[in-house]
Design a protein around this motif. Structure first.
Motif, short mmCIF file in Angstrom:
data_model
loop_
_atom_site.label_atom_id
_atom_site.label_comp_id
_atom_site.label_asym_id
_atom_site.label_seq_id
_atom_site.Cartn_x
_atom_site.Cartn_y
_atom_site.Cartn_z
N SER A 130 0.57 -1.35 0.03
CA SER A 130 0.19 0.42 0.11
C SER A 130 0.65 1.69 0.01
O SER A 130 0.15 2.58 -0.47
CB SER A 130 -1.06 0.39 1.12
OG SER A 130 -0.38 0.52 2.39
N GLU A 132 2.46 1.98 -1.85
CA GLU A 132 3.50 2.14 -3.36
C GLU A 132 2.42 4.00 -3.72
O GLU A 132 3.14 4.63 -4.67
CB GLU A 132 2.44 1.33 -4.75
CG GLU A 132 3.07 0.25 -4.65
CD GLU A 132 4.85 -0.15 -5.05
OE1 GLU A 132 4.74 1.08 -6.13
OE2 GLU A 132 4.92 -1.12 -5.97
N THR A 133 1.15 3.73 -3.15
CA THR A 133 0.29 5.21 -3.62
C THR A 133 0.37 6.18 -2.44
O THR A 133 0.00 7.86 -2.32
CB THR A 133 -1.01 4.73 -3.28
OG1 THR A 133 -1.46 3.62 -2.27
CG2 THR A 133 -0.80 3.16 -4.55
N THR A 135 1.92 9.52 -0.48
CA THR A 135 1.77 11.06 -0.62
C THR A 135 1.58 11.25 0.13
O THR A 135 1.31 11.06 1.54
CB THR A 135 0.65 11.75 -2.11
OG1 THR A 135 -0.91 11.04 -0.82
CG2 THR A 135 -0.68 10.90 -2.88
N TYR A 138 -1.32 11.68 2.46
CA TYR A 138 -1.96 10.24 3.15
C TYR A 138 -0.73 10.27 3.88
O TYR A 138 -1.23 9.89 5.37
CB TYR A 138 -1.77 9.35 2.38
CG TYR A 138 -2.37 8.16 2.91
CD1 TYR A 138 -3.74 8.94 3.57
CD2 TYR A 138 -1.24 7.46 2.99
CE1 TYR A 138 -4.19 6.88 4.55
CE2 TYR A 138 -1.35 6.24 3.94
CZ TYR A 138 -2.86 5.97 4.56
OH TYR A 138 -3.43 4.96 4.71
#
Ligand SMILES: C[S@@+](CC[C@H](N)C(=O)[O-])C[C@H]1O[C@@H](n2cnc3c(N)ncnc32)[C@H](O)[C@@H]1O
Length: 337
Positions: A130, A132-133, A135, A138
């Motif tokens: 998770s 990978e995404t 930001t 986040y």
């Protein structure tokens, strides 16, 4: 099975387990409606809480009854009071408020209803799952949650481990920098590098500045499964990312930490670990299973597994310590001089 043992078997445990998600849902609703804060501030009966939360008295009674049977609140003569842990960690405005962490896994709620599907038809696993995404935005939300308990863990680490003669620490997957910040505040001669994914270290910098330790704590953006580690360190800490990776990857990361440490340095792996009989604690199994949702290769590691990673890397004086009972274990080792 003997007749006596047979007669003891009933469905109670299984019934309770089949409805355990309702206990989680009740706690989340109580946090949303600020039940525990209300109880502390005097809205501590069904009638008063119903008004405070703008819900009907019957719903207030249902929720408070559930929370009382779950041991979150209890009745004292003519009003409810919070349980000790609830009072400390779920009353808003308290410094120790841990609501962000205690609701951290809640966004996965609907996915868990589809666990069977996910087990049968997983998406293709990636090394960092998770993350990978990840930001910056986040990472900010994520570490608002981790820091609500991370600084307490950092203080516990500081009580357990004497770093007064150490000079430089690498904090692998250091997140908010909680361990490094507390270590720096308690050891004026220590510097620390928080190594985390590039979007995360942007947020780490804010924590470092807010805590006034920018002269001792710095950051390095990178992926610990790929990139080189900070140099000239005599302490390595890796906390709370163990089940996110499989055995091979954890082996490699520990080997890399060993290789990067100065001779005589020490490493601390703090993670959710299974007991060697693999019967518990459940939290380690939960975080391992959670990786189904993250599409990573991660799983629960046992204490024995972790000791083996340390041995294989070349560490000596390997020890296993309770860190937070039933949640985190600390495995430590020394690099030969
Ligand atoms: C649960 S947090 C723990 C943070 C901190 N160690 C603590 O205990 O408060 C896990 C952290 O590990 C970081 N992390 C996970 N995989 C990583 C990787 N491959 N490289 C660098 N950081 C990683 C995440 O970005 C996250 O900040």
């Amino acid at each position: 099975m003997t007749e006596k043992a047979k007669s003891k078997v009933d469905t109670v445990r299984l019934q309770n387990m089949s409805r355990a998600f309702i206990e989680s849902a009740s706690m989340f609703a109580a946090i949303d409606l600020e039940l525990f804060t209300a109880v502390e501030n005097g809205s501590n009966t069904v009638e008063k809480f119903a008004v405070h939360a703008e819900i009907s008295e019957v719903n207030a009674e249902r929720l408070m009854t559930m929370c009382a049977t779950a041991g979150l609140i209890s009745w004292a003569d003519d009003h409810y009071i919070n349980a000790d842990d609830v009072q400390r960690f779920l009353v808003k405005g308290e410094k120790s408020y841990a609501g962000p962490w205690l609701t951290f896994t809640r966004p996965g709620w609907s996915n868990w209803g589809n666990l069977t599907e996910k087990l049968k038809n997983p998406d293709e696993a990636t090394v960092i799952g998770s993350y990978e995404t990840m930001t910056v935005d986040y990472a900010r939300t994520y570490h608002e949650a981790t820091s609500s308990i991370g600084f307490g863990a950092g203080r516990r680490f500081n009580k357990q481990v004497d770093l007064s003669r150490r000079t430089k620490m690498m904090d692998l997957g250091g997140g908010s920098g909680a361990y490094s910040i507390v270590a720096a505040q308690n050891n004026p001669n220590l510097s620390a590098v928080v190594f985390d994914l590039p979007p995360v270290v942007v947020v780490t910098q804010d924590f470092i500045e807010k805590n006034g330790v920018a002269d001792q704590v710095s950051t390095q953006g990178g992926d610990f499964t790929k990139n080189d580690f900070p140099q000239n360190c005599d302490v390595a800490v890796m906390a709370s990312n163990l089940p996110q990776y499989n055995r091979e990857i954890i082996n490699q990361v520990i080997q890399k930490a060993f290789d990067a440490l100065l001779p005589g340095g020490e490493m601390h792996l703090i993670g959710e670990m299974l007991d060697d009989d693999r019967k518990g604690p459940m939290d380690a199994a939960i975080w391992g299973l959670m990786e189904v949702m993250s599409n990573s290769t991660g799983l629960a590691h046992s204490r024995k597994d972790c000791v083996q990673y340390f041995k294989q890397a070349g560490f000596e004086k390997i020890e296993v310590h309770e860190f937070i009972p039933d949640i985190l274990v600390r495995v430590t080792g020394a690099k030969p001089k």
